[in-house]
Design a protein around this motif. Structure first.
Motif, short mmCIF file in Angstrom:
data_model
loop_
_atom_site.label_atom_id
_atom_site.label_comp_id
_atom_site.label_asym_id
_atom_site.label_seq_id
_atom_site.Cartn_x
_atom_site.Cartn_y
_atom_site.Cartn_z
N PHE A 133 99.76 -71.43 -65.21
CA PHE A 133 99.78 -71.54 -66.67
C PHE A 133 100.96 -70.79 -67.27
O PHE A 133 101.57 -71.22 -68.24
N TYR A 136 103.85 -72.90 -67.15
CA TYR A 136 103.84 -73.83 -68.29
C TYR A 136 104.40 -73.15 -69.54
O TYR A 136 105.22 -73.72 -70.26
N LEU A 174 102.73 -82.65 -71.55
CA LEU A 174 101.32 -83.06 -71.66
C LEU A 174 100.75 -83.38 -70.28
O LEU A 174 99.62 -83.01 -69.96
N VAL A 177 99.96 -80.11 -68.68
CA VAL A 177 98.73 -79.48 -69.16
C VAL A 177 97.51 -80.13 -68.51
O VAL A 177 96.58 -79.45 -68.07
N VAL A 178 97.54 -81.47 -68.43
CA VAL A 178 96.41 -82.16 -67.81
C VAL A 178 96.28 -81.73 -66.35
O VAL A 178 95.18 -81.45 -65.85
N ALA A 181 94.67 -78.34 -66.23
CA ALA A 181 93.23 -78.39 -66.50
C ALA A 181 92.48 -78.88 -65.26
O ALA A 181 91.46 -78.30 -64.86
N LEU A 182 93.00 -79.94 -64.63
CA LEU A 182 92.30 -80.49 -63.47
C LEU A 182 92.35 -79.52 -62.29
O LEU A 182 91.37 -79.39 -61.54
N TYR A 184 92.43 -76.29 -62.49
CA TYR A 184 91.46 -75.23 -62.76
C TYR A 184 90.06 -75.71 -62.48
O TYR A 184 89.23 -74.98 -61.91
N SER A 185 89.78 -76.96 -62.84
CA SER A 185 88.42 -77.46 -62.62
C SER A 185 88.15 -77.62 -61.13
O SER A 185 87.03 -77.43 -60.67
N PHE B 17 93.13 -89.89 -75.66
CA PHE B 17 94.26 -90.22 -74.79
C PHE B 17 94.72 -91.66 -75.03
O PHE B 17 95.92 -91.90 -75.15
N VAL B 39 97.09 -86.82 -78.10
CA VAL B 39 97.02 -86.59 -76.65
C VAL B 39 96.86 -85.11 -76.34
O VAL B 39 96.07 -84.72 -75.46
N SER B 40 97.57 -84.25 -77.09
CA SER B 40 97.45 -82.84 -76.74
C SER B 40 96.08 -82.30 -77.15
O SER B 40 95.53 -81.45 -76.44
N ALA B 43 94.02 -83.26 -74.30
CA ALA B 43 94.26 -82.38 -73.15
C ALA B 43 93.56 -81.04 -73.36
O ALA B 43 92.97 -80.48 -72.42
N LEU B 46 89.98 -81.51 -72.76
CA LEU B 46 89.78 -81.64 -71.31
C LEU B 46 89.70 -80.25 -70.68
O LEU B 46 88.85 -79.97 -69.84
N MET B 47 90.60 -79.37 -71.13
CA MET B 47 90.62 -78.03 -70.54
C MET B 47 89.32 -77.29 -70.86
O MET B 47 88.79 -76.57 -70.02
N VAL B 50 86.54 -78.80 -68.57
CA VAL B 50 86.59 -78.40 -67.16
C VAL B 50 86.26 -76.92 -67.00
O VAL B 50 86.06 -76.44 -65.90
N ASP B 70 83.12 -69.41 -69.57
CA ASP B 70 84.35 -68.97 -68.91
C ASP B 70 85.43 -68.71 -69.97
O ASP B 70 85.81 -69.63 -70.69
N LEU B 72 88.60 -67.94 -69.63
CA LEU B 72 89.98 -68.28 -69.29
C LEU B 72 90.44 -69.61 -69.90
O LEU B 72 91.50 -69.65 -70.55
N PRO B 73 89.65 -70.70 -69.76
CA PRO B 73 90.10 -71.95 -70.39
C PRO B 73 90.25 -71.82 -71.89
O PRO B 73 91.14 -72.43 -72.49
N MET B 76 93.51 -70.30 -72.56
CA MET B 76 94.59 -71.25 -72.30
C MET B 76 94.68 -72.31 -73.40
O MET B 76 95.78 -72.69 -73.82
N ALA B 80 97.79 -73.27 -75.70
CA ALA B 80 98.30 -74.64 -75.77
C ALA B 80 98.33 -75.14 -77.21
O ALA B 80 99.25 -75.84 -77.62
#
Lengths: 512, 164
Positions: A133, A136, A174, A177-178, A181-182, A184-185, B17, B39-40, B43, B46-47, B50, B70, B72-73, B76, B80
């Motif tokens: 991250f 990024y 972008l 970032v995706v 995220a994936l 991390y998951s 998206f 889109v962002s 995203a 999504l973060m 997850v 959690d 941390l996400p 982040m 973002a």
């Protein structure tokens, strides 16, 4: 000596803030920028020496490694930092002289200095980052700074090319970032060393998806075919020093990210054949684009795309020889490509245009300029004894040693592209320097302050030739570190499964 | 405990998206900007998804450890969001500047694409009908040099030739 590690990021950021407050005192801004970049260069070169004894790690904020963010300066990072610091300092001096000569009309300097320093900090942050991250964040820092620099002045041509650059860069971010995220998951961590341990344990299919997503995000930045079309259109319209630093550094940041993730996170090399194919097409498409260009800036932008293919070729071999050659090639290419763009800036000043049709006879009126062009150009084409030859030779040897059909095809392609580069360079040389110009060139002289830094950078390129032995050995050791993975991972987790840092609850408590 | 993500959130991400990508393929910079924002946001969502099942505030002493979400996400996503804000502001400024200069904010064609269009129009004898004025240079080289000079006029706020 780990306190040195964050300096290449902190110093330029602090300098940027300071320069912003001094926006009404251009002279103070110049002093700040020069001093800061000199200090960064000193810090980077010290790191280069220290990292040879083992990677240096700093856990930011005192939070121990997988919890906190780590900054890691291993051999590869230190090498990239040193070269980028030297290049950015030369380009800064060049742009200062240009600003003085032009009376700062074309570039609003009040914004230029802080932005340039943020760019340097972003580049350093990506090189040092030990966390996906944070990588990024580094990318975004340098991208936002580059957005401002590429549209400096807001003229019609720059807004046109800048809008394409900005949209493409944001789209790739972008994707990044995706991917984060994936990742991390799938793994529950973003620390690179931690990921190196955990990614081999997850489902291989998911790991492949993550690998490809990251590759796409980085390939856009590195201008790998088919994500390279934005580069030759957007770079040439920016001011010469900006184009030079972009061409030298920004694509290499993408290459560095690919190199780091492909060796540390995805060591099985499952994308190697894909990368080899992409490398071959990048080399060919890039150089064929350069062949038909009549404008020396666009011509160089296309050769830049083409030579990104060589570095991807080295990475895709996944062997120590291949990686070492790729690292050496990156170092060579940063210096040579940047000096060529600076020389083109000088050509534009002397000849009044960058169109090869209108230029001519420069070798007679400006012999020093001719030498400054000739040396890096021959190095780019890979003529012995210059550093480009050594890098290409290493790549070809590594390709032959690999022995697979695709690698042999790439070796042949590499030689062909090298010859085509020579053809392109000779054509440009003839048209700009030897043949008579159709109209008389304007009668101007070049400011000494602009020739000086350019000559220094060309000299640095020559030094790479003379120091090729130790440098190549250093790159080789960096490559063996990358392949072994353990020096990086062990230095981040210096206490077993934790790094150094003061987060006692996290370090001593039982993990849930 | 294995939990599956909230279905509604997944659908929202998919819609963001899809709509965002559609808008990013448009030619007008303001629509591209809206697409990027969609889109962002997708995203970022999504973060968050997850990051695992929702829980209490991750502060020791406030929530039992098992019920914490959690952090941390969330950190982040916050980063973002800030970055997207900066990018959007820059793109807005750029779209406005483009409108100031050209009276539209459309992403314009590459130089080479424009030369190709001009050449194709000439080849098909459509030159005057499509509004291309002036004689075409005799050779490709001269044409290239001319196109370059047209672009080289940095300082002047000159409207680009509109090809549509």
């Amino acid at each position: 000596m780990t306190w040195l590690v964050p300096l290449p990021v902190i110093l330029p950021l602090a300098g940027a803030g300071l320069a912003l407050t001094m926006s009404r005192h251009p002279r103070a801004q110049r002093v700040i920028s020069v001093v800061v970049l000199t200090l960064v260069l000193v810090a980077a070169v010290s790191l280069l020496g220290l990292a040879d004894r083992g990677p240096l790690v700093v856990d930011v904020g005192g939070w121990a490694a997988p919890v906190g963010i780590s900054l890691v300066s291993d051999r590869l990072a230190a090498l990239m930092l040193s070269v980028s610091a030297a290049v950015t300092l030369c380009v800064l001096l060049y742009s200062l002289a240009q600003g003085l000569a032009d009376g700062d009309e074309e570039a609003p300097v009040a914004i230029y200095h802080p932005t340039y320093l943020v760019l340097v900090a972003g580049v350093a942050n990506t090189f040092l980052s030990g966390d996906l991250f944070n990588l990024y964040v580094g990318f975004e820092m340098l991208l936002l700074a580059s957005f401002v620099l590429i549209t400096l002045g807001g003229t019609a041509a720059r807004i046109r090319s800048g809008s394409i650059y900005v949209v493409v860069a944001i789209a790739s971010s972008l994707v990044f970032v995706v991917a984060i995220a994936l990742t991390y998951s799938a793994t529950g961590t973003l620390n690179l060393a931690h990921l190196a341990q955990r990614l081999p344990e997850i489902d291989p299919g998911i790991a492949l998806v993550l690998q490809l997503l990251l590759l796409i995000a980085f390939s856009v930045k590195a201008a790998v075919f088919p994500m390279s079309a934005w580069l030759p259109d957007s770079y040439p319209t920016a001011p010469a020093p900006v184009t030079a630093v972009f061409a030298g550094l920004l694509t290499k940041v993408g290459i560095y990210a690919i190199l780091r993730t492909q060796t540390l996170l995805f060591a099985e090399g499952r994308a190697d054949e894909l990368l080899m194919t992409a490398a071959l097409i990048t080399m060919l498409v890039g150089i064929l684009g350069a062949v038909v260009q009549n404008d020396v800036k666009r011509l160089l932008s296309f050769t830049l795309v083409s030579h990104v293919g060589y570095m991807i070729f080295g990475i895709s071999l996944s062997s120590q020889a291949g990686l070492a050659a790729a690292i050496f090639y990156v170092i060579h290419h940063i210096t040579v490509q940047t000096s060529l763009f600076l020389v083109v800036g000088l050509i534009e000043r002397r000849g009044g245009t960058t169109s090869l049709i209108r230029l001519g006879g420069l070798a007679r009126v400006a012999p020093l300029l001719a030498i400054l062009f000739f040396v890096p150009a021959m190095s780019l084409a890979g003529i012995p004894p210059f550093s480009g030859f050594l890098g290409k030779l290493g790549l070809l040897q590594a390709g032959v040693a690999d022995g697979s059909l695709l690698a042999i095809v790439l070796v042949i392609g590499g030689v062909a592209v090298s010859l085509l580069t020579l053809y392109v360079i000779i054509k440009a040389w003839n048209q700009a320097f030897v043949q008579d110009a159709p109209d008389d060139l304007p009668d101007t002289t070049l400011p000494r302050g602009m020739v000086g830094p350019t000559a220094a950078l060309v000299a640095l390129g020559l030094t790479l030739t003379f120091l090729a032995g130790p440098l190549y050995a250093y790159a080789d050791r960096a490559a063996s570190d990358l392949l072994a993975q353990s020096p990086y991972v062990d230095s981040v987790f210096s206490r077993g499964d934790r790094g150094v840092g003061e987060s006692p609850e996290a370090a001593e408590g039982t993990p849930p | 405990m294995i939990s599956t993500p909230d279905f509604v959130l997944v659908v929202v991400i998919a819609v963001l998206f899809a709509g965002g990508v559609y808008l990013m393929l448009e030619r007008s910079l303001s629509r591209v900007l809206i697409g990027i924002i969609l889109v962002s946001n997708g995203a970022n969502l999504l973060m968050l998804v997850v990051g695992g099942p929702p829980g209490g505030a991750p502060i020791v002493g406030m929530t039992p450890e098992q019920e914490m979400s959690d952090p941390l996400p969330q950190a982040m996503v916050l980063t973002a969001i800030v970055i997207t804000l900066g990018m959007s502001a820059f793109l807005l400024a750029m779209a406005y500047r483009s409108w100031q200069l050209n009276e539209h904010d459309e992403v314009q064609d590459d130089l080479e694409d424009r030369r190709l269009a001009r050449q194709a129009a000439t080849d098909q004898g459509l030159r005057s009908e499509l509004g291309f004025d002036g004689a075409l240079p005799a050779t490709l080289d001269e044409d290239a040099a001319e196109a370059r000079d047209e672009m080289a006029l940095f300082g002047e706020e000159r409207a680009e030739v509109d090809w549509e």
